[in-house]
Design a protein around this motif. Structure first.
Motif, PDB file in Angstrom:
ATOM      1  N   LEU A  17      -0.285   6.778  11.590  1.00 37.04           N
ATOM      2  CA  LEU A  17      -1.086   6.460  10.489  1.00 37.04           C
ATOM      3  C   LEU A  17      -2.226   5.946  10.096  1.00 37.04           C
ATOM      4  CD1 LEU A  17      -0.423   7.799   7.582  1.00 37.04           C
ATOM      5  CD2 LEU A  17       1.235   6.628   6.858  1.00 37.04           C
ATOM      6  N   ASN A  20      -5.425   6.738  11.712  1.00 28.95           N
ATOM      7  CA  ASN A  20      -6.250   7.950  10.865  1.00 28.95           C
ATOM      8  C   ASN A  20      -6.602   7.784  10.145  1.00 28.95           C
ATOM      9  OD1 ASN A  20      -6.342   9.500  13.251  1.00 28.95           O
ATOM     10  ND2 ASN A  20      -3.755  10.368  12.507  1.00 28.95           N
ATOM     11  N   ASN A  21      -5.572   6.840   8.821  1.00 23.45           N
ATOM     12  CA  ASN A  21      -5.847   6.177   7.492  1.00 23.45           C
ATOM     13  C   ASN A  21      -6.431   4.894   7.579  1.00 23.45           C
ATOM     14  OD1 ASN A  21      -6.489   5.782   4.650  1.00 23.45           O
ATOM     15  ND2 ASN A  21      -4.697   7.089   4.196  1.00 23.45           N
ATOM     16  N   PRO A  22      -6.846   4.282   7.482  1.00 18.90           N
ATOM     17  CA  PRO A  22      -6.913   2.501   7.929  1.00 18.90           C
ATOM     18  C   PRO A  22      -6.605   2.129   6.076  1.00 18.90           C
ATOM     19  CG  PRO A  22      -9.502   3.583   7.966  1.00 18.90           C
ATOM     20  CD  PRO A  22      -8.678   4.035   8.662  1.00 18.90           C
ATOM     21  N   ASP A  23      -6.894   3.115   5.251  1.00 17.75           N
ATOM     22  CA  ASP A  23      -6.721   1.988   4.432  1.00 17.75           C
ATOM     23  C   ASP A  23      -4.932   1.596   4.162  1.00 17.75           C
ATOM     24  OD1 ASP A  23      -8.945   1.806   3.288  1.00 17.75           O
ATOM     25  OD2 ASP A  23      -9.072   4.302   2.399  1.00 17.75           O
ATOM     26  N   VAL A  24      -4.439   2.336   5.040  1.00 18.27           N
ATOM     27  CA  VAL A  24      -2.721   1.956   4.857  1.00 18.27           C
ATOM     28  C   VAL A  24      -2.293   1.074   4.798  1.00 18.27           C
ATOM     29  CG1 VAL A  24      -0.222   2.895   5.229  1.00 18.27           C
ATOM     30  CG2 VAL A  24      -2.124   4.206   5.340  1.00 18.27           C
ATOM     31  N   ARG A  65       0.427   4.147  -0.942  1.00 17.19           N
ATOM     32  CA  ARG A  65       0.560   4.095  -0.520  1.00 17.19           C
ATOM     33  C   ARG A  65       1.024   2.844   0.069  1.00 17.19           C
ATOM     34  NH1 ARG A  65       2.988   8.143   4.800  1.00 17.19           N
ATOM     35  NH2 ARG A  65       4.809   7.441   4.639  1.00 17.19           N
ATOM     36  N   GLU A 191      -7.663  -3.256  -2.366  1.00 15.07           N
ATOM     37  CA  GLU A 191      -6.927  -2.406  -1.177  1.00 15.07           C
ATOM     38  C   GLU A 191      -7.097  -1.195  -1.572  1.00 15.07           C
ATOM     39  OE1 GLU A 191      -7.200  -2.299   2.648  1.00 15.07           O
ATOM     40  OE2 GLU A 191      -7.412  -4.934   2.668  1.00 15.07           O
ATOM     41  N   ARG A 192      -6.644  -1.055  -3.059  1.00 18.22           N
ATOM     42  CA  ARG A 192      -6.244   0.261  -3.915  1.00 18.22           C
ATOM     43  C   ARG A 192      -7.038   0.711  -4.472  1.00 18.22           C
ATOM     44  NH1 ARG A 192      -2.953   1.745  -0.411  1.00 18.22           N
ATOM     45  NH2 ARG A 192      -1.678   0.546  -0.200  1.00 18.22           N
ATOM     46  N   ALA A 195      -9.776   2.350  -2.137  1.00 16.45           N
ATOM     47  CA  ALA A 195      -9.303   3.431  -1.228  1.00 16.45           C
ATOM     48  C   ALA A 195      -9.584   4.849  -2.054  1.00 16.45           C
ATOM     49  CB  ALA A 195      -6.858   3.845  -0.770  1.00 16.45           C
TER      50      ALA A 195
END
Length: 195
Positions: A17, A20-24, A65, A191-192, A195
């Motif tokens: 995860l 594929n999605n470094p913003d997690v 998330r 971070e949010r 995203a």
């Protein structure tokens, strides 16, 4: 240990995860000392003992998330339950916590080495029981201290809480360089927004 009421994700799925999605964002709820010893790169530290005090801000700032991590899963599960109770629906517990992360070969940033909180609890509880048994040779009533510690450990296992761990987490040894909660919450918000 996680419960069925907390959503969970295993380490391999977490790593995929993140790839594929470094913003997690991984939020590590261990003590600052434990976090300083070893943590997932780019994770933020928000100790469990600070979650309740900042619950509203966390829920408001965590617009997406977040993955919760601790040493083995218990504290992350507690944090997840508190966040869910406050209205945050997109928090997930990383099964097995940092122990599973390291065992799976996940990347780790290391700092000054300290004993984990769980290991400290075992040392203090075991030391108190040993001391009580030895002291009971001269003071027979000391055996009740050993019984009290045993009862406390049993209660901790049944409720998945640990009063001794909570007390030890407040020691300067476990504070490490300290956790700037405001900085962690600002990073959570930033971070949010990105995203």
């Amino acid at each position: 240990m996680t419960t069925s009421s907390s959503p969970t994700i295993d380490v391999p799925t977490t790593r995929a995860l993140i790839a594929n999605n470094p913003d997690v964002l991984i939020v590590d709820v261990r003590t600052p000392g434990e976090f300083e010893t070893a943590h997932v790169p780019a994770s933020i530290n928000l100790p469990l003992d600070q979650v309740d005090a900042h619950l509203g801000r966390i829920v408001n700032d965590a617009g997406g998330r977040i993955l919760l991590m601790c040493q083995s899963g218990g504290r992350a599960t507690a944090a997840c339950a508190r966040l869910a109770g406050a209205g945050l629906t997109d928090a997930t517990v990383i099964t097995g916590g940092m122990n599973a992360w390291v065992a799976a070969g996940g990347p780790v940033e290391r700092g000054r080495q300290r004993w984990s909180l769980e290991r400290q609890v075992r040392l203090v509880a075991g030391g108190l029981v040993l001391l009580a048994v030895v002291a009971s040779v001269w003071v027979p009533a000391a055996r009740f201290v050993a019984g009290f510690i045993g009862a406390g450990l049993t209660f901790a296992a049944l409720t998945d809480t640990c009063a001794m761990g909570a007390m030890l987490s407040r020691l300067p040894y476990n504070r490490g360089a300290g956790c700037d909660v405001d900085q962690s919450l600002a990073r959570l918000r930033n971070e949010r927004q990105q995203a």
